[in-house]
Scaffold this motif. Structure first.
Motif, PDB file in Angstrom:
ATOM      1  N   THR A   1       0.829  -1.203   0.000  1.00 54.59           N
ATOM      2  CA  THR A   1       0.000   0.000   0.000  1.00 54.59           C
ATOM      3  C   THR A   1       0.862   1.252   0.000  1.00 54.59           C
ATOM      4  N   LEU A   2       1.886   1.267   0.836  1.00 50.75           N
ATOM      5  CA  LEU A   2       2.787   2.410   0.875  1.00 50.75           C
ATOM      6  C   LEU A   2       3.510   2.592  -0.464  1.00 50.75           C
ATOM      7  N   ALA A   3       3.944   1.491  -1.074  1.00 49.62           N
ATOM      8  CA  ALA A   3       4.650   1.577  -2.353  1.00 49.62           C
ATOM      9  C   ALA A   3       3.739   2.092  -3.466  1.00 49.62           C
ATOM     10  N   VAL A   4       2.548   1.555  -3.555  1.00 50.36           N
ATOM     11  CA  VAL A   4       1.611   1.982  -4.606  1.00 50.36           C
ATOM     12  C   VAL A   4       1.231   3.443  -4.416  1.00 50.36           C
ATOM     13  N   ASN A   5       0.940   3.834  -3.183  1.00 52.84           N
ATOM     14  CA  ASN A   5       0.577   5.233  -2.944  1.00 52.84           C
ATOM     15  C   ASN A   5       1.767   6.154  -3.177  1.00 52.84           C
ATOM     16  N   GLY A   6       2.953   5.705  -2.841  1.00 56.89           N
ATOM     17  CA  GLY A   6       4.139   6.511  -3.129  1.00 56.89           C
ATOM     18  C   GLY A   6       4.322   6.725  -4.621  1.00 56.89           C
ATOM     19  N   LEU A   7       4.125   5.660  -5.408  1.00 57.19           N
ATOM     20  CA  LEU A   7       4.206   5.790  -6.859  1.00 57.19           C
ATOM     21  C   LEU A   7       3.127   6.719  -7.403  1.00 57.19           C
ATOM     22  N   MET A   8       1.924   6.602  -6.871  1.00 58.18           N
ATOM     23  CA  MET A   8       0.827   7.461  -7.340  1.00 58.18           C
ATOM     24  C   MET A   8       1.102   8.926  -6.997  1.00 58.18           C
ATOM     25  N   ILE A   9       1.569   9.188  -5.799  1.00 62.80           N
ATOM     26  CA  ILE A   9       1.854  10.564  -5.389  1.00 62.80           C
ATOM     27  C   ILE A   9       3.004  11.126  -6.220  1.00 62.80           C
ATOM     28  N   THR A  10       4.034  10.317  -6.432  1.00 61.91           N
ATOM     29  CA  THR A  10       5.154  10.760  -7.252  1.00 61.91           C
ATOM     30  C   THR A  10       4.703  11.062  -8.678  1.00 61.91           C
ATOM     31  N   GLY A  11       3.892  10.190  -9.234  1.00 59.93           N
ATOM     32  CA  GLY A  11       3.360  10.421 -10.574  1.00 59.93           C
ATOM     33  C   GLY A  11       2.516  11.672 -10.647  1.00 59.93           C
ATOM     34  N   TRP A  12       1.693  11.899  -9.616  1.00 61.72           N
ATOM     35  CA  TRP A  12       0.847  13.095  -9.580  1.00 61.72           C
ATOM     36  C   TRP A  12       1.708  14.355  -9.540  1.00 61.72           C
ATOM     37  N   VAL A  13       2.759  14.333  -8.733  1.00 60.53           N
ATOM     38  CA  VAL A  13       3.650  15.496  -8.641  1.00 60.53           C
ATOM     39  C   VAL A  13       4.376  15.715  -9.963  1.00 60.53           C
ATOM     40  N   VAL A  14       4.880  14.639 -10.577  1.00 59.59           N
ATOM     41  CA  VAL A  14       5.597  14.766 -11.847  1.00 59.59           C
ATOM     42  C   VAL A  14       4.673  15.317 -12.936  1.00 59.59           C
ATOM     43  N   ILE A  15       3.468  14.798 -13.022  1.00 61.69           N
ATOM     44  CA  ILE A  15       2.525  15.282 -14.031  1.00 61.69           C
ATOM     45  C   ILE A  15       2.142  16.731 -13.769  1.00 61.69           C
ATOM     46  N   THR A  16       1.955  17.083 -12.495  1.00 57.04           N
ATOM     47  CA  THR A  16       1.613  18.471 -12.168  1.00 57.04           C
ATOM     48  C   THR A  16       2.739  19.415 -12.562  1.00 57.04           C
ATOM     49  N   ILE A  17       3.979  19.026 -12.264  1.00 58.13           N
ATOM     50  CA  ILE A  17       5.123  19.892 -12.638  1.00 58.13           C
ATOM     51  C   ILE A  17       5.262  19.923 -14.163  1.00 58.13           C
ATOM     52  N   ARG A  18       5.068  18.797 -14.813  1.00 54.79           N
ATOM     53  CA  ARG A  18       5.252  18.717 -16.267  1.00 54.79           C
ATOM     54  C   ARG A  18       4.261  19.605 -17.017  1.00 54.79           C
ATOM     55  N   TYR A  19       3.011  19.620 -16.599  1.00 53.58           N
ATOM     56  CA  TYR A  19       1.985  20.372 -17.332  1.00 53.58           C
ATOM     57  C   TYR A  19       1.602  21.680 -16.664  1.00 53.58           C
TER      58      TYR A  19
END
Length: 83
Positions: free
Chosen positions: A64-82
């Motif tokens: 759960t921690l790993a999946v949520n960490g990946l999701m949060i990281t992806g959300w931050v990367v996409i937010t910074i990217r766009y």
């Protein structure tokens, strides 16, 4: 026959755009809820007696921690990217 189909597609597209706009506005709320759920899950596992902390419970928590960490990281990367 084509006009009603195109009108229906236009309405569907408008509805999809409205949903997308609301989901984008609610992203911070989803983020806060995910972090709160993780904190609650960690609190439950840490507060349980040692004999209840089996490898299965620890595995579920770790995944759960790993999946949520990946999701949060992806959300931050996409937010910074766009941004």
């Amino acid at each position: 026959m084509l006009a009603p189909v195109l009108a229906g597609l236009g309405l569907f597209s408008s509805f999809s755009i409205m949903c997308l706009v609301w989901l984008e506005r609610l992203q911070p709320l989803f983020f806060v809820l995910a972090v709160a759920a993780l904190a609650y899950q960690i609190w439950l596992v840490r507060g349980s007696p040692l004999f209840l902390r089996t490898w299965a419970v620890k595995t579920v928590l770790g995944v759960t921690l790993a999946v949520n960490g990946l999701m949060i990281t992806g959300w931050v990367v996409i937010t910074i990217r766009y941004w």
